[in-house]
Design an enzyme around this catalytic site. Structure first.
Site, short mmCIF file in Angstrom:
data_model
loop_
_atom_site.label_atom_id
_atom_site.label_comp_id
_atom_site.label_asym_id
_atom_site.label_seq_id
_atom_site.Cartn_x
_atom_site.Cartn_y
_atom_site.Cartn_z
N PRO A 8 0.79 -1.23 0.00
CA PRO A 8 0.00 0.00 0.00
C PRO A 8 0.83 1.29 0.00
O PRO A 8 1.86 1.37 0.65
CB PRO A 8 -0.83 -0.10 1.29
N ASN A 9 0.31 2.24 -0.74
CA ASN A 9 0.83 3.60 -0.84
C ASN A 9 2.07 3.75 -1.72
O ASN A 9 2.51 4.87 -1.99
CB ASN A 9 1.11 4.21 0.55
N ARG A 16 4.82 11.25 -2.34
CA ARG A 16 4.60 10.82 -0.97
C ARG A 16 5.83 11.10 -0.10
O ARG A 16 6.91 10.56 -0.37
CB ARG A 16 4.34 9.31 -0.99
N TYR A 21 11.14 9.34 1.20
CA TYR A 21 11.18 8.38 0.09
C TYR A 21 11.84 8.93 -1.18
O TYR A 21 11.98 8.20 -2.16
CB TYR A 21 9.77 7.87 -0.22
N ASN A 72 8.03 -5.58 -1.35
CA ASN A 72 8.01 -4.46 -0.41
C ASN A 72 6.61 -4.45 0.20
O ASN A 72 5.66 -3.97 -0.42
CB ASN A 72 8.30 -3.13 -1.11
N ALA A 75 3.49 -0.79 4.73
CA ALA A 75 3.03 -0.77 6.13
C ALA A 75 2.66 -2.16 6.63
O ALA A 75 2.76 -2.44 7.84
CB ALA A 75 1.85 0.19 6.28
N GLU A 96 12.89 -9.24 0.92
CA GLU A 96 12.09 -8.13 1.46
C GLU A 96 12.87 -6.83 1.22
O GLU A 96 14.03 -6.73 1.60
CB GLU A 96 11.87 -8.36 2.96
N HIS A 98 12.87 -2.53 1.43
CA HIS A 98 12.31 -1.25 1.88
C HIS A 98 13.14 -0.13 1.28
O HIS A 98 14.38 -0.18 1.31
CB HIS A 98 12.32 -1.14 3.40
N ARG A 105 14.03 5.12 11.64
CA ARG A 105 12.76 5.83 11.75
C ARG A 105 12.08 5.50 13.09
O ARG A 105 12.77 5.25 14.07
CB ARG A 105 11.90 5.49 10.53
C1 DQA Z 1 8.47 1.08 3.39
C2 DQA Z 1 8.66 1.32 4.89
C3 DQA Z 1 7.37 1.09 5.66
O1 DQA Z 1 7.56 1.33 7.04
C4 DQA Z 1 6.30 2.04 5.17
O2 DQA Z 1 5.07 1.77 5.81
C5 DQA Z 1 6.14 2.02 3.69
C6 DQA Z 1 7.32 1.91 2.83
C7 DQA Z 1 9.73 1.46 2.57
O3 DQA Z 1 9.80 1.04 1.41
O4 DQA Z 1 10.60 2.16 3.06
O5 DQA Z 1 5.03 2.19 3.16
O6 DQA Z 1 8.21 -0.29 3.18
#
Ligand code: DQA
Length: 139
Positions: A8-9, A16, A21, A72, A75, A96, A98, A105
Site C-alpha cells: 500500500p501507498n 509521498r 522516500y 516491499n 506498512a 524483502e 524497503h 525511523r
Molecule cells: C516502506 C517502509 C514502511 O515502514 C512504510 O510503511 C512504507 C514503505 C519502505 O519502502 O521504506 O510504506 O516499506
C-alpha cells in the site's frame, strides 16, 4: 518469472513524503526492475496493490509456481500476519525490500513480521534495493 510485489501507498512514490522516500516515482521503480531484468536476461512482473486480498492472491500464485519474489510489504511489514503466512508458503527466494532505512525511523518500524520468513532483507538503499534484490535472485 520473478514477481516484484509492492504494497500500500507505494503507487504514491514521487509525491509521498519526499523527505523520506525521495522524488523517484513508482514508474521509476517499475523501469529499474524491467531494465535490470533485461540486463540479467530474466522475466519480471512488477505489481502494486493497496488491497490485502489481492497481495495474498499474488503470493499464492507465486507459491504455486515456485517463483521467486521481491516484496516491499510497505506498512503491512509491521503487523500483517496474513501476508506473512502467505510469504511462509513460498518455495522460491523471498527478498524483502524497503526503500527507506526502517531502522532509522520510528521504533515500531524496526519490527517486521515478514523478515524471519524472508531469504534476506534490503533497506535504506532507495529503489536501488530492487535492482540488488533482482541481481541476487538471478545469480
Ligand atoms: C516502506 C517502509 C514502511 O515502514 C512504510 O510503511 C512504507 C514503505 C519502505 O519502502 O521504506 O510504506 O516499506
Amino acid at each position: 518469472m520473478i514477481y516484484v510485489l509492492n504494497g500500500p501507498n507505494l503507487n504514491r512514490l514521487g509525491t509521498r513524503e519526499p523527505d523520506i522516500y525521495g522524488t523517484t516515482t513508482y514508474q521509476d521503480l517499475v523501469d529499474v526492475c524491467r531494465n535490470t531484468a533485461d540486463d540479467l536476461g530474466v522475466t519480471v512482473e512488477v505489481r502494486q496493490t493497496n488491497a490485502e486480498h489481492e497481495m495474498i492472491e499474488w503470493l499464492h500464485r507465486a507459491a504455486d509456481e515456485g517463483a521467486d519474489v521481491v516484496l516491499n510489504p510497505a506498512a503491512w511489514t509491521h503487523y500483517n500476519i496474513a501476508i506473512r503466512d502467505a510469504c511462509a508458503m513460498l518455495r522460491g527466494k523471498l527478498v524483502e525490500v524497503h526503500i527507506s532505512n526502517v531502522h532509522q525511523r520510528e521504533e515500531w518500524r524496526r519490527r517486521s513480521v515478514i523478515s524471519d520468513v524472508a531469504t534476506g532483507v534490503i533497506a535504506g538503499l532507495g529503489i536501488d534495493g530492487y535492482r540488488l534484490a533482482l541481481e541476487h535472485i538471478a545469480r
